[in-house]
Scaffold this motif. Structure first.
Motif, PDB file in Angstrom:
ATOM      1  N   ASP A 193       0.805  -1.230   0.000  1.00 47.67           N
ATOM      2  CA  ASP A 193       0.000   0.000   0.000  1.00 47.67           C
ATOM      3  C   ASP A 193       0.834   1.274   0.000  1.00 47.67           C
ATOM      4  N   ASP A 194       2.145   1.170  -0.005  1.00 54.19           N
ATOM      5  CA  ASP A 194       2.985   2.363   0.177  1.00 54.19           C
ATOM      6  C   ASP A 194       2.728   3.448  -0.862  1.00 54.19           C
ATOM      7  N   VAL A 195       2.658   3.087  -2.139  1.00 52.44           N
ATOM      8  CA  VAL A 195       2.473   4.110  -3.176  1.00 52.44           C
ATOM      9  C   VAL A 195       1.137   4.822  -2.979  1.00 52.44           C
ATOM     10  N   ALA A 196       0.081   4.061  -2.768  1.00 47.12           N
ATOM     11  CA  ALA A 196      -1.235   4.673  -2.579  1.00 47.12           C
ATOM     12  C   ALA A 196      -1.253   5.578  -1.355  1.00 47.12           C
ATOM     13  N   LEU A 197      -0.599   5.171  -0.298  1.00 47.35           N
ATOM     14  CA  LEU A 197      -0.568   5.992   0.913  1.00 47.35           C
ATOM     15  C   LEU A 197       0.215   7.279   0.685  1.00 47.35           C
ATOM     16  N   CYS A 198       1.264   7.208  -0.125  1.00 46.68           N
ATOM     17  CA  CYS A 198       2.058   8.410  -0.419  1.00 46.68           C
ATOM     18  C   CYS A 198       1.305   9.389  -1.309  1.00 46.68           C
ATOM     19  N   LEU A 199       0.291   8.913  -2.019  1.00 48.22           N
ATOM     20  CA  LEU A 199      -0.472   9.765  -2.935  1.00 48.22           C
ATOM     21  C   LEU A 199      -1.819  10.175  -2.362  1.00 48.22           C
ATOM     22  N   GLU A 200      -2.028   9.985  -1.075  1.00 47.69           N
ATOM     23  CA  GLU A 200      -3.257  10.453  -0.426  1.00 47.69           C
ATOM     24  C   GLU A 200      -3.155  11.954  -0.169  1.00 47.69           C
ATOM     25  N   LEU A 201      -3.857  12.711  -0.939  1.00 46.41           N
ATOM     26  CA  LEU A 201      -3.788  14.167  -0.816  1.00 46.41           C
ATOM     27  C   LEU A 201      -4.457  14.628   0.474  1.00 46.41           C
ATOM     28  N   ASP A 202      -3.708  15.416   1.254  1.00 43.71           N
ATOM     29  CA  ASP A 202      -4.240  16.056   2.465  1.00 43.71           C
ATOM     30  C   ASP A 202      -4.849  15.045   3.438  1.00 43.71           C
ATOM     31  N   ARG A 203      -4.183  13.923   3.573  1.00 39.98           N
ATOM     32  CA  ARG A 203      -4.653  12.899   4.523  1.00 39.98           C
ATOM     33  C   ARG A 203      -4.642  13.422   5.953  1.00 39.98           C
ATOM     34  N   PHE A 204      -3.701  14.331   6.251  1.00 41.92           N
ATOM     35  CA  PHE A 204      -3.562  14.834   7.613  1.00 41.92           C
ATOM     36  C   PHE A 204      -3.701  16.358   7.642  1.00 41.92           C
ATOM     37  N   PRO A 205      -4.253  16.916   8.726  1.00 41.81           N
ATOM     38  CA  PRO A 205      -4.556  18.347   8.778  1.00 41.81           C
ATOM     39  C   PRO A 205      -3.431  19.210   9.341  1.00 41.81           C
TER      40      PRO A 205
END
Length: 230
Positions: A193-205
């Motif tokens: 899942d690393d690539v998908a997790l790195c491409l999560e836009l604005d996952r954290f505030p």
């Protein structure tokens, strides 16, 4: 805002404000560490320094690029790190590009560390604290990493308050050499899942600010101002 996009080796002097970008994977991992409860992240200059810090502080959590190794508790993978409970812990991080980049600009008045997962919070921090010139450190591949450049350019556009469609920037990152190497298992210490997790836009505030503390370069999460128009 007047942005510059430079590889770490191309820095000329100390920038006033620096945004150090490592999408795959150092600062995605750092953001996940904070999300999992880490109090702070010490950016180590070498593997030996990380191990020495661990020896002095046995409860600190050490992580590095590549496969697991004696003395290290975790690897630089968001997919693997997301299951850890880091509540109140100090993390020591040593990577090939991201931590090197942050240490290279440690004399700057403001150092933000970023990936897509904290892009908007980083841009809001720049709008508030750095309306002038900003140097973006493109850490991967000696300044040529497409995923880092795409993220840096996206943050720079958002920092001006301009409405910006993130999709093309994310597509560029998803087609990068780093993404391919992670997906194909070329690199070690990787979760599917690393690539998908790195491409999560604005996952954290939150944004992430690095500053010297007691001779160490320490990364902490920082609340960002309220969002503007996208």
């Amino acid at each position: 805002m007047d942005p510059r996009f430079l590889g770490i080796g191309d820095l000329d002097g100390t920038p006033s404000v620096a945004v150090v970008v490592d999408v795959m994977r150092a600062f995605t991992v750092a953001a996940w560490a904070f999300a999992r409860g880490a109090e702070k992240i010490v950016l180590a200059g070498s593997l030996d320094e990380a191990l020495a810090l661990k020896a002095r502080h046995p409860r600190w959590v050490t992580l590095k690029d590549g496969p697991s190794a004696p003395g290290f508790d975790a690897v630089n993978s968001p997919g693997l790190l997301r299951s850890l409970d880091l509540g109140g812990r100090t993390v020591v991080q040593k990577t090939t590009a991201g931590t090197v980049g942050a240490l290279a600009v440690k004399e700057a008045s403001l150092v933000l560390c970023a990936g897509f997962v904290v892009a908007e919070a980083t841009a809001r921090s720049l709008r508030t604290h750095a309306p002038g010139g900003v140097t973006f450190g493109v850490t991967g591949e000696d300044g040529h990493a497409e995923e880092d450049l795409a993220c840096a350019q996206y943050i720079a556009r958002r920092a001006t308050g301009a409405e910006t469609d993130a999709r093309e920037f994310l597509r560029r990152a998803g087609r990068s050499r780093a993404a391919a190497e992670l997906a194909q298992g070329v690199r070690q210490g990787v979760h599917p899942d690393d690539v998908a997790l790195c491409l999560e836009l604005d996952r954290f505030p939150f944004a992430m600010v690095a500053a010297p503390e007691d001779s160490l370069m320490v990364l902490r999460r920082s609340a960002a101002p309220p969002p503007g128009p996208r």
